[in-house]
Design a protein around this motif. Structure first.
Motif, PDB file in Angstrom:
ATOM      1  N   GLY A  12       0.885  -1.025   0.015  1.00 54.43           N
ATOM      2  CA  GLY A  12       0.064  -0.045   0.095  1.00 54.43           C
ATOM      3  C   GLY A  12       0.885   1.267   0.136  1.00 54.43           C
ATOM      4  N   ILE A  13       0.173   2.337   0.162  1.00 54.55           N
ATOM      5  CA  ILE A  13       1.010   3.670   0.070  1.00 54.55           C
ATOM      6  C   ILE A  13       0.623   4.423   1.368  1.00 54.55           C
ATOM      7  CG2 ILE A  13       1.067   4.177  -2.267  1.00 54.55           C
ATOM      8  CD1 ILE A  13      -1.226   6.337  -1.827  1.00 54.55           C
ATOM      9  N   SER A  30      -3.840  -1.545   3.984  1.00 51.39           N
ATOM     10  CA  SER A  30      -3.087  -2.594   3.638  1.00 51.39           C
ATOM     11  C   SER A  30      -2.138  -3.061   4.854  1.00 51.39           C
ATOM     12  CB  SER A  30      -2.132  -1.757   2.547  1.00 51.39           C
ATOM     13  OG  SER A  30      -1.269  -0.986   3.044  1.00 51.39           O
ATOM     14  N   SER A  31      -2.425  -2.286   6.001  1.00 50.17           N
ATOM     15  CA  SER A  31      -1.578  -2.916   7.315  1.00 50.17           C
ATOM     16  C   SER A  31      -2.447  -2.293   8.415  1.00 50.17           C
ATOM     17  CB  SER A  31      -0.046  -2.295   7.507  1.00 50.17           C
ATOM     18  OG  SER A  31      -0.174  -1.027   7.426  1.00 50.17           O
ATOM     19  N   ASP A  32      -2.169  -2.908   9.412  1.00 48.56           N
ATOM     20  CA  ASP A  32      -2.979  -2.778  10.638  1.00 48.56           C
ATOM     21  C   ASP A  32      -2.881  -1.370  11.330  1.00 48.56           C
ATOM     22  OD1 ASP A  32      -4.077  -5.409  10.753  1.00 48.56           O
ATOM     23  OD2 ASP A  32      -2.585  -6.219  12.277  1.00 48.56           O
ATOM     24  N   ARG A  67      -4.525   0.481   0.569  1.00 43.32           N
ATOM     25  CA  ARG A  67      -4.200  -0.085  -0.842  1.00 43.32           C
ATOM     26  C   ARG A  67      -4.394   1.064  -1.878  1.00 43.32           C
ATOM     27  NH1 ARG A  67      -6.605  -6.276  -1.095  1.00 43.32           N
ATOM     28  NH2 ARG A  67      -6.101  -5.528  -3.320  1.00 43.32           N
ATOM     29  N   ASP A  68      -3.788   1.043  -2.899  1.00 42.00           N
ATOM     30  CA  ASP A  68      -3.866   2.094  -4.087  1.00 42.00           C
ATOM     31  C   ASP A  68      -3.466   1.451  -5.546  1.00 42.00           C
ATOM     32  OD1 ASP A  68      -3.697   5.128  -3.792  1.00 42.00           O
ATOM     33  OD2 ASP A  68      -2.126   4.758  -5.341  1.00 42.00           O
ATOM     34  N   THR A 106      -3.342   9.714  -8.872  1.00 43.22           N
ATOM     35  CA  THR A 106      -2.480   8.886  -7.911  1.00 43.22           C
ATOM     36  C   THR A 106      -1.136   8.790  -8.436  1.00 43.22           C
ATOM     37  OG1 THR A 106      -4.426   7.866  -7.079  1.00 43.22           O
ATOM     38  CG2 THR A 106      -2.125   6.976  -6.780  1.00 43.22           C
ATOM     39  N   ILE A 107      -1.161   8.157  -9.689  1.00 40.47           N
ATOM     40  CA  ILE A 107       0.452   8.072 -10.306  1.00 40.47           C
ATOM     41  C   ILE A 107       1.137   9.359 -10.676  1.00 40.47           C
ATOM     42  CG2 ILE A 107       1.539   7.252 -12.489  1.00 40.47           C
ATOM     43  CD1 ILE A 107      -0.569   4.865 -12.732  1.00 40.47           C
ATOM     44  N   ALA A 108       0.454  10.264 -10.832  1.00 47.32           N
ATOM     45  CA  ALA A 108       1.201  11.690 -11.145  1.00 47.32           C
ATOM     46  C   ALA A 108       1.404  12.335  -9.746  1.00 47.32           C
ATOM     47  CB  ALA A 108       0.082  12.711 -11.712  1.00 47.32           C
ATOM     48  N   CYS A 109       0.726  12.029  -8.689  1.00 46.87           N
ATOM     49  CA  CYS A 109       1.269  12.287  -7.522  1.00 46.87           C
ATOM     50  C   CYS A 109       2.499  11.558  -6.920  1.00 46.87           C
ATOM     51  CB  CYS A 109       0.118  12.229  -6.288  1.00 46.87           C
ATOM     52  SG  CYS A 109       0.696  12.654  -4.659  1.00 46.87           S
TER      53      CYS A 109
END
Length: 122
Positions: A12-13, A30-32, A67-68, A106-109
């Motif tokens: 994840g991001i 994606s994580s606790d 997640r992203d 998202t990808i541009a960021c």
């Protein structure tokens, strides 16, 4: 384009800053999320609702991993779980839905962040 329901990634991001609630609503962890000396706030794999975001903000959590589309492992597109709920109507995207605008943003960021780090290091 959405090509699968779930790619199964655990990557994840990082989303940081305060408040987080409005920025993570409709996304999947994606994580606790665990407090340094406290209980579990939310488990990985949880679809974050407005209530979850408020609880995370109330616990003063400054960073979560969601997640992203950037970390999605679906072949030929993005999975619905990495995309998250559609921000316009809070529904799951279906297979074949075009989600290019949000994924491209998202990808541009991420690319801007990478470019800043590259030139800052050099």
């Amino acid at each position: 384009m959405v090509v699968a329901r779930d790619c199964g990634t655990t990557r994840g991001i990082r989303v940081a800053g305060s408040p987080l609630g409005s920025r993570i609503e409709g996304r999947i962890l994606s994580s606790d999320v665990v407090l340094p000396r406290g209980p579990l706030v939310a488990r990985a794999g949880t679809l974050l609702s407005r209530r979850d975001g408020e609880r995370i903000d109330a616990a003063y959590v400054l960073t979560v991993f969601v997640r992203d589309p950037v970390t999605c492992e679906a072949s030929g597109g993005v999975c619905a779980c990495c995309f998250g709920l559609d921000p316009e109507d809070a529904t799951w995207p279906a297979d074949g839905d075009a989600v290019g605008t949000r994924a491209a943003a998202t990808i541009a960021c991420a690319a801007r962040s990478l470019r800043t780090r590259i030139f800052h290091i050099c």
